[in-house]
Design an enzyme around this catalytic site. Structure first.
Site, PDB file in Angstrom:
ATOM      1  NE  ARG A   1      -4.135  -1.717   0.268  1.00 29.87           N
ATOM      2  CZ  ARG A   1      -4.225  -3.010  -0.033  1.00 29.87           C
ATOM      3  NH1 ARG A   1      -3.216  -3.632  -0.595  1.00 29.87           N
ATOM      4  NH2 ARG A   1      -5.329  -3.682   0.198  1.00 29.87           N
TER       5      ARG A   1
ATOM      6  CD  GLU B   1      -5.619   0.821   2.454  1.00 29.39           C
ATOM      7  OE1 GLU B   1      -5.655  -0.319   2.927  1.00 29.39           O
ATOM      8  OE2 GLU B   1      -6.228   1.154   1.419  1.00 29.39           O
TER       9      GLU B   1
ATOM     10  CB  SER C   1      -8.617  -1.480   4.315  1.00 32.51           C
ATOM     11  OG  SER C   1      -8.949  -2.759   3.843  1.00 32.51           O
TER      12      SER C   1
END
Ligand code: EPU
Length: 337
Positions: A165, A333, A237
């Site tokens: 990520r 995130e 998320s």
């Protein structure tokens, strides 16, 4: 086509559905149009934000600066041999429509990334991943426009700083480089990735395993677990899965034998943030207008009427309780603006 607005509502461009405005908003579909705006002195030195579909952002209020919404479209095979194709896709293409195009054309490499919200240009920024695939494994290069230097260049995969990520577009080059198109390598000789989670189980509902049935399995699994942002606003998320040392994970595992642990870089493992949050009793909990999703504790949702600050308060409480219980500091995130 250029669209330039002042005090422009961008509720439709953030999947949390917050009623926020951009002081200046600019969207474009041709490369030449971008340069016109960038060269206009009015915008020099102004705060800026490059915004795709807004599926990974959390606005804490109005954005007092220039929001750039890139809209370059087009999907084109630019190279082909017996094994693979190279495909160039415009950054403004919808991600899932692009995945569908690859599957319909029988090219493999990103089918497990079906139904992820967002645009093609945003996919490399946070190196989207799901069900054992990461987009960085299929990217050859990105074509970027550097706003500070006012130049276009090609960034090869090795220069993109891809990690879990992560990418340079999220760190050093944040809001400086616009990803105008992405060049993918996709395989004609398929390599299926079906060992993650319950993909194999879902595939039993179909007569054979192929790109179409894998895509459909991923869609079915996602639809059963993840809330549709149109019906229940969310940004996927909210936290990353934390990466910890192998020793630390071993010590936790002695206390919590069901702790899910996934491979990471040498010496480290990834824990499941959703599991940690659920163990702390947050799954399905609601505080005011926001809460933790009932099927996936990693997803925070806006039941309607919540704002960015409400979400951040909830996130803080979750992070504190996971830290107090497990000694693990969760990292967000979503991109907080
Ligand atoms: N788990 C729980 N409770 C929960 C959620 C998960 O116990 O509420 C456990 C599951 O049982 C499983 C483990 O945690 O043992 C992992 O769960 P899951 O496979 O659902 O995936 P995840 O790690 O929670 C990641 C990605 C998702 C991606 C899925 C599937 C991150 C931050 N999230 O979630 O990506 O769809 O894997 O590959 O890496 C996103 O980034 O927005 C996103 C949705």
């Amino acid at each position: 086509m250029i669209l330039l607005r002042e005090n422009y509502p961008i509720r439709h461009l953030n999947t949390f559905g917050f009623d926020v405005k951009a002081r200046y908003f600019f969207s474009y579909t041709k490369r030449s149009e971008l340069l016109q705006i960038i060269l206009a002195s009015k915008y020099t030195g102004m705060n800026r934000l490059i915004l795709g579909a807004g599926s990974n952002v959390l606005f804490t209020g109005d954005f007092n600066g220039l929001v750039i919404h890139p809209g370059i479209k087009g999907i084109q095979v630019i190279y082909e041999d017996a094994d693979c194709v190279h495909v160039k896709a415009g950054g403004g293409e919808n991600w899932d429509e692009f995945v569908r195009w690859t599957v319909d054309n029988n090219f493999s490499g990103i089918e497990n990334l079906s139904l992820i919200p967002g645009t093609v240009g945003a996919a490399p920024v946070q190196n989207i991943g799901a069900y054992g695939m990461e987009v960085s494994n299929s990217i050859i290069s990105t074509e970027v426009f550097d706003i500070d230097r006012k130049t276009r260049s090609i960034t090869d995969n090795s220069e993109c700083g891809f990690g879990y990520r992560e990418s340079v577009f999220k760190s050093e080059l944040k809001n400086r480089c616009i990803i105008e198109s992405v060049i993918f390598r996709l395989e004609k000789k398929h390599r299926f990735v079906i060992s993650y989670g319950n993909i194999k189980e879902e595939l039993k509902n179909f007569p054979q395993v192929d790109l179409q049935t894998i895509r459909q399995s991923v869609i079915n699994i996602r639809n059963s677990k993840l809330p549709d942002p149109v019906k229940l606003p969310n940004a996927g998320s909210f936290f990353k899965n934390p990466v910890v040392t192998v020793e630390f994970a071993k010590s936790l595992k002695m206390k919590y034998e069901n702790l899910p642990v996934y491979p990471s870089t040498p010496g480290y493992v990834k824990l499941a943030a959703g599991w940690l949050i659920e163990q702390c009793g947050w799954k399905g909990k609601r505080t005011g207008h926001c809460g933790v999703h009932k099927n996936q504790a990693l997803i925070l949702v806006n039941y309607g009427g919540a704002n960015g600050k409400d979400l951040l308060q909830l996130a803080d409480k979750i992070m504190d309780s996971v830290f107090d219980t497990f000694g693990v500091r969760l990292e967000m995130e979503v991109n907080v603006i």
